[in-house]
Scaffold this active site. Structure first.
Site, PDB file in Angstrom:
ATOM      1  N   GLY A  17       0.828  -1.209   0.000  1.00  0.00           N
ATOM      2  CA  GLY A  17       0.000   0.000   0.000  1.00  0.00           C
ATOM      3  C   GLY A  17       0.853   1.246   0.000  1.00  0.00           C
ATOM      4  CG  ASN A  18      -0.211   4.697  -1.479  1.00  0.00           C
ATOM      5  OD1 ASN A  18      -0.917   5.517  -0.908  1.00  0.00           O
ATOM      6  ND2 ASN A  18      -0.611   4.075  -2.596  1.00  0.00           N
TER       7      ASN A  18
END
Ligand code: CTP
Length: 210
Positions: A17-18
């Site tokens: 993810g980020n």
């Protein structure tokens, strides 16, 4: 409109993810809805939710799901603002069962995701207005203009990760707006809800001139 991160699954419990919170995009959705616009918000995994109950939320997890939803909604949208931090790469294979530590995992093979904004820019009609974001650390303006041209945008919102209080996880942001004639407007550090109003106002001003 899209907002938030995407999560790219490695196995049923892990993902890539980020740091995107979705705050900026959700604030833009609210600012449009407060003006009376019909808003569709394609939202990646985020704790942020719009305040305006008229907004239609389409929840997605992955870049591929976000692509499908955005492509479906785009033909009927007059204004599209793509603020999501879409993963550029996704694992080539998703394990069906949890990968056990003792089995080891030396590396994860990745493949590129589709660029949603680029695809929308390619199918954009004359009466549509398309806005993208650029998150940069170096050569900010040059890179933002390159994205604006390559993705056939009408306007791009530039965030620099070098500015204190701007970008991921903050409730404030500092942006520049660049239009397709390369005119730019610089804004001071503001609360994201206020930045959203500036973005919507700039879109309206440019639409009047289009
Ligand atoms: N974007 C998208 N689909 C992707 C990647 C990015 O629609 N697969 C959109 C983002 O929502 C944003 C714009 O493209 O509006 C620019 O995203 P950014 O991460 O700054 O740039 P990239 O094009 O991914 O290039 P790079 O990561 O090399 O800077």
């Amino acid at each position: 409109m899209n907002a938030g991160p995407t999560y790219e699954p490695i196995d049923p419990v892990r993902f890539i993810g980020n740091h995107s919170s979705g705050k900026m995009g959700v604030a833009i959705a609210d600012a449009f809805a407060d003006l009376g616009a019909d808003v569709d918000l394609v939202l990646g995994p985020s704790h942020e939710k719009p305040l305006n109950h008229g907004i239609k939320i389409h929840e997605v997890q992955t870049a591929s799901e976000m692509y499908q939803k955005c492509m479906g909604i785009f033909p009927s949208a007059k204004i599209s603002v793509l603020s999501a931090a879409v993963a550029d790469f996704t694992p080539s294979h998703k394990a069906r069962s949890k990968i056990k530590k003792e089995d080891g995992l030396q590396s994860i093979e990745l493949e590129a995701t589709k660029d949603i904004l680029l695809s929308l820019g390619e199918s954009k009609k004359e009466n549509q207005f398309l806005v993208g974001f650029a998150l940069e650390t170096d050569n900010e303006r040059k890179n933002a203009i390159k994205k604006l041209k390559a993705k056939n945008l009408d306007m791009i919102v530039l965030n620099s990760l070098k500015d204190d209080g701007a970008g991921f996880g903050h409730s404030t942001n500092k942006i520049s707006i660049i239009d397709n004639k390369e005119n730019s407007l610089e804004f001071p550090l503001k609360d994201k809800s206020q930045v959203a109003v500036d973005i919507v106002q700039s879109i309206m001003n440019l639409l009047d001139k289009k």
